[in-house]
Write an enzyme that holds these catalytic residues in place. Structure first.
Site, short mmCIF file in Angstrom:
data_model
loop_
_atom_site.label_atom_id
_atom_site.label_comp_id
_atom_site.label_asym_id
_atom_site.label_seq_id
_atom_site.Cartn_x
_atom_site.Cartn_y
_atom_site.Cartn_z
N GLU A 150 0.79 -1.24 0.00
CA GLU A 150 0.00 0.00 0.00
C GLU A 150 0.82 1.29 0.00
O GLU A 150 0.30 2.34 -0.34
CB GLU A 150 -0.92 0.05 1.24
CG GLU A 150 -2.06 -0.94 1.23
CD GLU A 150 -1.70 -2.28 1.87
OE1 GLU A 150 -0.50 -2.49 2.14
OE2 GLU A 150 -2.59 -3.10 2.07
N CYS A 381 -19.47 9.76 27.76
CA CYS A 381 -20.39 9.48 26.66
C CYS A 381 -21.28 8.29 27.03
O CYS A 381 -22.21 8.45 27.80
CB CYS A 381 -19.61 9.29 25.37
SG CYS A 381 -20.58 9.70 23.92
N HIS A 507 -16.61 13.95 25.11
CA HIS A 507 -15.40 13.18 25.43
C HIS A 507 -14.29 14.13 25.91
O HIS A 507 -13.48 14.58 25.09
CB HIS A 507 -14.90 12.45 24.18
CG HIS A 507 -15.77 11.31 23.77
ND1 HIS A 507 -15.59 10.03 24.25
CD2 HIS A 507 -16.83 11.26 22.94
CE1 HIS A 507 -16.49 9.23 23.72
NE2 HIS A 507 -17.27 9.94 22.92
N GLU A 509 -11.63 13.47 27.33
CA GLU A 509 -10.29 12.88 27.18
C GLU A 509 -9.58 13.40 25.93
O GLU A 509 -8.35 13.42 25.89
CB GLU A 509 -10.36 11.35 27.16
CG GLU A 509 -11.03 10.70 25.94
CD GLU A 509 -12.55 10.53 26.07
OE1 GLU A 509 -13.16 11.27 26.86
OE2 GLU A 509 -13.12 9.67 25.37
N1 GLN Z 1 -23.37 4.76 21.63
C1 GLN Z 1 -23.65 5.99 22.27
C2 GLN Z 1 -24.18 7.02 21.29
O1 GLN Z 1 -24.01 6.89 20.11
C3 GLN Z 1 -22.42 6.53 22.96
C4 GLN Z 1 -21.32 6.91 22.03
C5 GLN Z 1 -19.99 7.06 22.69
O2 GLN Z 1 -19.79 6.60 23.80
N2 GLN Z 1 -19.03 7.65 22.00
O3 GLN Z 1 -24.76 7.99 21.70
#
Ligand code: GLN
Length: 543
Positions: A150, A381, A507, A509
């Site tokens: 690749e 999340c 998120h 993080e």
């Molecule tokens: N599955 C959940 C949603 O789509 C949480 C997504 C996640 O944790 N990034 O809302």
């Protein structure tokens, strides 16, 4: 004029090109240069968005909502910069652009070919980053290993770039393996072969980083120098280390910053920044030790939660603590009769993000255990959605409450698909992605963490807290401490009657950096240490 550094890898995949690239970037920033970084992935996926984190590691989200390779996260953390969607591209995205142009007729009847059309598109993207960011140096990491099927179009593109901008403005860094036999003997032949392969493709590496499990033997250095035509002082050692943040310092000790500047004719503009050095000192000499559990779907030590792992470490740095992580597979928890033994040695619990129904029930019993036992809990999340579902079921008595992602027939869809998501069929790049603002409520744990009324955080999800249940959950004791500016979306939920149980729909993080630990991780680890002081003080030394 922008200078270009290209990083390639030899012998094996996972040789550490990403951390090498990030570390070199750090050294150059500390010398006062403006640096930008690109990761090229030679696979056909258009981006990392729909790739399995178990196989490929975490999907990292940039502030402008691109779903990128996890190396972009390493770059952001080491460089202390926020990169954008252009920092990562794949063979898939290059080909789709070329084919789009062909269909539009942009090539005016020409035969569209790998060279020059595909290579031109690759070059255009790298040059564009240099222009857009006004960088002194653009470092481009070519994913994969030299010799793979690749990579040649990318190698050809960077070979041409050296011709375009001049060899004096280009540097090729090859990261390769020095293999150690069980008897301790080091072998350089695989590396010699990978360099020869690179030479066949028209590239002579200027700097070789030898990845090795033991100090690099002088005879090996001399042999490679002679046989591969690399100056011996430009053959450096990349010794295995547990502390990745120390790598820039290990490189600097060997003069990497100086060697690269010399090769590219760059005059140093600043003295080596001591902030990074001080951070590594703190990291290596913690005053406290603690342990948290991460309860998720992928726990076998791959990089599926790398940003979470790093952000926990940053929270530790902010509290002068080393934080050990116990990985727990949530699927194993539902059959577990005694959670006391599972969580016996941890002072905090984190439930990270995830998709699909698998493992959810285990995350829910985890949230319940943390709530009932007053153990600090951070939900990210999906981890926030679990906090809400558990609270709805067991405190607000909404029996069988669930997310419609898990159970479409639930009588209480406390987490539900966002209306704008309902008609979407494609999986790639269709979630709520990237930065969104959030307004914080005063006198909450979230406000105490951020100390400011408005924050912006990165998102990657399809589901949200269902507003129909907001009042019920609030009156049962759930506090929605962060909401969107128009108040239509809940972004943070926290349990009022708990020392520290916070879940964010975003998120955090992704924004945490070693030199700027994220406030939620800082506070979470602070609470973890508080819990440790409280509970371990009652335990007699015999125990
Ligand atoms: N599955 C959940 C949603 O789509 C949480 C997504 C996640 O944790 N990034 O809302």
């Amino acid at each position: 004029m922008t200078k270009y550094i290209f990083v390639t890898g030899g012998v094996i995949s996972g040789i550490g090109k990403g951390i090498t690239t990030a570390s070199l970037g750090r050294l150059l920033i500390d010398r006062g240069f403006k640096v930008s970084v690109i990761k090229i992935d030679p696979y056909l996926n258009v981006d990392a968005g729909v790739m399995n984190p178990f196989q490929h590691g975490e999907v990292f989200v940039t502030h402008d909502g691109a779903e990128t390779d996890l190396d972009v996260g390493n770059y952001e953390r080491f460089l202390g910069l926020d990169l954008n969607q252009h920092a990562n591209f794949t063979t898939g995205s290059v080909y789709s652009e070329v084919i789009k142009k062909e269909r539009r007729g942009d090539y005016l009847g020409e035969t569209v070919q790998l060279i020059p059309h595909v290579t031109d598109e690759i070059k255009r993207r790298i040059y564009q980053i240099g222009k857009d960011t006004d960088a002194d140096i653009v470092i481009t990491e070519i994913g994969g290993t030299i010799g793979d099927f690749e990579t040649p179009p990318f190698v050809e593109a960077i070979r041409q770039m050296a011709v375009d901008v001049g060899r004096e403005n280009t540097m090729f860094l090859h990261v390769s393996l020095i293999y150690t036999l069980p008897n301790g003997e080091s072998k350089s032949k695989p590396t010699q072969h990978s360099i020869r392969k690179l030479q066949e493709l028209g590239i002579q590496p200027d700097l070789l980083l030898c990845r090795t499990s033991q100090p690099l033997d002088e005879s090996i250095r001399m042999k490679i120098a002679l046989l591969c035509g690399i100056s011996a002082e430009y053959i450096l050692e990349g010794l295995d280390t547990k502390c990745i943040d120390e790598i820039p310092l290990n490189f600097e000790k060997q003069g990497m910053g100086h060697l690269v500047s010399k090769k590219l004719g760059l005059e140093r503009r600043a003295t080596m920044d001591t902030e990074w050095v001080a951070m590594v000192e703190k990291l290596k000499n913690p005053k406290h030790n603690t342990r948290i559990a991460i309860v998720g779907k992928y726990t076998t030590g791959n990089d599926a939660y790398i940003s979470v792992q790093e952000a926990v470490k940053h929270g530790g740095i902010a509290n002068e603590a080393a934080v050990d992580i116990e990985w727990i597979d949530s699927e194993t928890l539902t059959e577990q009769p005694n959670l006391d033994t599972v969580f016996e040695h941890v002072d905090g619990i984190l439930v990270p993000g995830g998709f699909g129904y698998r493992g959810i029930e285990g995350m829910l019993v985890t949230a319940q255990y943390a709530r009932e036992n007053h153990i600090p809990y951070l939900g990210l999340c999906l981890g926030m959605q679990c906090l809400v579902i558990e609270f709805a079921r067991n405190v607000a008595t909404l029996k069988k409450a669930n997310s419609t992602e898990v159970d479409e027939e639930t009588p209480h869809p406390v987490i539900d698909l966002m209306p704008e998501q309902r008609a979407i069929a494609d999986l790639g790049a269709t979630m709520r992605l990237g930065l969104y603002p959030c307004v914080l409520k005063e006198n909450t744990k979230s406000y105490a963490a951020y100390q400011q009324p408005i924050i912006v955080e990165r998102h990657r999800h399809r589901y949200e807290l269902n507003n129909r249940y907001r009042a019920t959950l609030e009156s049962a004791g759930l506090c929605f401490s962060g909401v969107s500016p128009d108040e239509s979306l809940v972004e943070i939920a926290e349990v009022t009657e708990h020392p520290w149980m916070v879940g964010s729909q975003f998120h955090p993080e992704f924004q945490s950096k070693p030199l700027a630990p994220h406030p939620l991780f800082r506070e979470f680890i602070g609470a973890v240490l508080g819990y440790q002081r409280q509970t371990r003080a009652c335990v007699s030394p015999e125990n």
